[in-house]
Design a protein around this motif. Structure first.
Motif, PDB file in Angstrom:
ATOM      1  N   SER A   1       0.894  -1.251   0.105  1.00 24.10           N
ATOM      2  CA  SER A   1       0.071  -0.034   0.012  1.00 24.10           C
ATOM      3  C   SER A   1       0.929   1.446   0.037  1.00 24.10           C
ATOM      4  CB  SER A   1      -0.891   0.073   1.076  1.00 24.10           C
ATOM      5  OG  SER A   1      -1.741  -0.901   1.158  1.00 24.10           O
TER       6      SER A   1
ATOM      7  N   VAL B   1       2.654   1.808  -3.357  1.00 23.94           N
ATOM      8  CA  VAL B   1       1.335   2.019  -4.385  1.00 23.94           C
ATOM      9  C   VAL B   1       1.218   3.797  -3.916  1.00 23.94           C
ATOM     10  CG1 VAL B   1      -1.115   2.131  -4.636  1.00 23.94           C
ATOM     11  CG2 VAL B   1       0.580  -0.055  -4.693  1.00 23.94           C
TER      12      VAL B   1
ATOM     13  N   LEU C   1       1.127  -1.209 -10.099  1.00 21.17           N
ATOM     14  CA  LEU C   1      -0.273  -0.792  -9.670  1.00 21.17           C
ATOM     15  C   LEU C   1      -1.399  -1.709 -10.032  1.00 21.17           C
ATOM     16  CD1 LEU C   1      -0.174   3.055 -10.555  1.00 21.17           C
ATOM     17  CD2 LEU C   1      -0.251   2.180  -8.314  1.00 21.17           C
TER      18      LEU C   1
ATOM     19  N   GLN D   1      -0.867  -5.224  -7.401  1.00 23.34           N
ATOM     20  CA  GLN D   1      -0.369  -4.826  -5.909  1.00 23.34           C
ATOM     21  C   GLN D   1      -0.127  -5.785  -4.949  1.00 23.34           C
ATOM     22  OE1 GLN D   1      -2.813  -1.775  -4.318  1.00 23.34           O
ATOM     23  NE2 GLN D   1      -3.282  -0.768  -6.584  1.00 23.34           N
TER      24      GLN D   1
END
Lengths: 282, 282
Positions: free
Chosen positions: B3, B6, B28, B31
């Motif tokens: 996360s 990202v 992306l 992930q």
DNA sequence: ATCTCTATGAAACTAATGTTTCATAATTGC
DNA sequence: GCAATTATGAAACATTAGTTTCATAGAGAT
């Protein structure tokens, strides 16, 4: 994720040597993340040699550790089949799939509540419970959520009012703020320019401010609030996602209802009965 | 799980070189599992060199790829055990914990999008794209979400109007409905008694009706609508949860923006610029 | 006590991964 | 069109990972 490895370990546990059982126990204890480590590190963590680790995986039927990792990857891909099927067949939104949208929303929710301290939620609930009046404020795009919050709380208690609807009357409304009131502020970036002066003024009324905002605004708004409940709002476009914030509003209402007990639920029932009666008359 | 990687990618995307954007896009898109591969393999999958991959992670602020993996592990550790700790120590709301609330919300979201047919979303998007005017209607508690939906769409296109605000003028508003218009209806149980006659009348205007509702109301409202996007709304109390519905609204806006392309995004930018200018004048 | 067998780790070897450097291609600005 | 700058990949280098081999320790049987 190493479900099939775990099953093989469980099936063979009694046949494992002492060193192998050390490895097995480590894997059983840390199923979720152990395979993110290289075998060398797994051996070290288990307190055995690299050679023992290599023989262990071979003893379980794998040709080598690479095969263990490949199986785990395949398993992970297979565990969430809807994501893959959605990703493959789904409408592309903003260049992303429905699956990607869901993933991001799930992450926003998960991280929001992962990081939520129960004492923070309790503090917010206590402020709401003790306040004679609750003022709910959300500007711009946040207004819809502010209305939602107001409606949720108004079902449970009296004195829940909306600020900032007709902005021309905002000054008159601000004049009504009293001590011990609570301002429930809902704001996501980009924050309205008037927000800071508004909050600075509001504090002179010696009311308490409970703010629901995004993580990035936490530090800044913490200075102007009594309690801040931060949310994760990552999105692929169109500004921050407010899905997590909507859920926090709901949780706050649930938390208040639990604290207020029977009187809150009774009020909600009364309102429902009123609605039914009004609709019967229509 | 990556996360924070990202988010760093999203924050920096425009500043990345073409090769770096290849890597970024791969991350992306995948992930959940991409960091189970070594950097050498990630570079290969992205179609760039190992050197580019190494520079990419350094460009994002990591000292090396090992730091990326360590952060992902830490994140995973922080995400997984909290449910247990929250469940044990968390504030009890309506007899349930924050963890239970989150679980239920996650399930609502997951099942909503798992069952969402991409053709249904596409049909709704097409209707919105082709309509001269969009009327948004939400009664009672659903009004907040209706406002949210209206604001989301109004940023992307002209002719998005709210119905049912001043209910005394509802008849006048209904008279304005025209053929090819779309009514975006947001309704959760208990449905307003006036809903059915309202929809029956609305259909005589030969407009299309896109309904967002709960799963239980799907069959009933399908008879009165052109498209229904059903949501899971299970909750522990205080009526249905609208978290999944909020997310569907958002997805619908994203889907429309993707379909409308540059003109929608341009409008959104223009509105943002207007806001900035108005605020500077304040 | 001794012998045999098995488990284990150290070390050697092989393979893979990751970083840095350098040369070249591509891009940008004048 | 040319020069300067930046991006990129190939190659060199460094490090780590993983497998295999060999020697040793420990356990078990006689």
């Amino acid at each position: 994720m190493a479900s099939r490895l775990v099953l093989r370990i469980q099936e063979n546990y009694d046949r494992l040597t002492a060193g192998e059982q050390k490895l097995a126990q480590l894997i059983l204890d840390r199923q979720d993340d152990i395979l993110t480590f290289p075998a060398t590190e797994i051996a070290r963590l288990a307190g055995v040699s690299k050679a023992t680790a290599a023989r262990f995986f071979q003893h379980l039927g794998y040709s080598d550790f690479n095969e263990v990792k490949a199986q785990a990857r395949e398993e992970r891909d297979r565990t969430a089949p809807y994501e893959m099927s959605l990703a493959q067949s789904g409408q592309v939104a903003m260049g992303r799939t429905i699956g990607a949208h869901l993933d991001l929303e799930l992450k926003n929710l998960t991280r929001t509540f992962e990081e939520m301290r129960s004492d923070t939620l309790a503090a917010a609930t206590d402020l709401i419970a003790d306040a004679p009046r609750i003022w709910v404020l959300g500007l711009g795009l946040d207004e819809g959520l502010a209305r939602y919050a107001r409606l949720q709380l108004a079902r449970l208690r009296h004195g829940v009012l909306l600020l900032g609807i007709g902005q021309s009357a905002l000054a008159e409304e601000l004049a009504m703020l009293g001590p011990k009131d609570v301002l429930l502020l809902i704001t996501l970036p980009p924050h309205a320019a008037m927000l800071k002066p508004l909050l600075s003024y509001a504090r002179t009324s010696r009311l308490s401010i409970v703010t629901l905002t995004d993580r990035g605004s936490l530090l800044e708004l913490q200075r102007l609030s009594d309690v801040v409940l931060p949310c994760h709002v990552a999105s692929f476009g169109l500004g921050p996602s407010n899905t997590a914030l909507a859920s926090v509003i709901r949780l706050l209402a649930l938390s208040y209802a639990a604290k207020a007990g029977a009187s809150a639920l009774q009020r909600s029932d009364i309102i429902a009965a009123i609605k039914e009666e009004i609709m019967d008359m229509s």
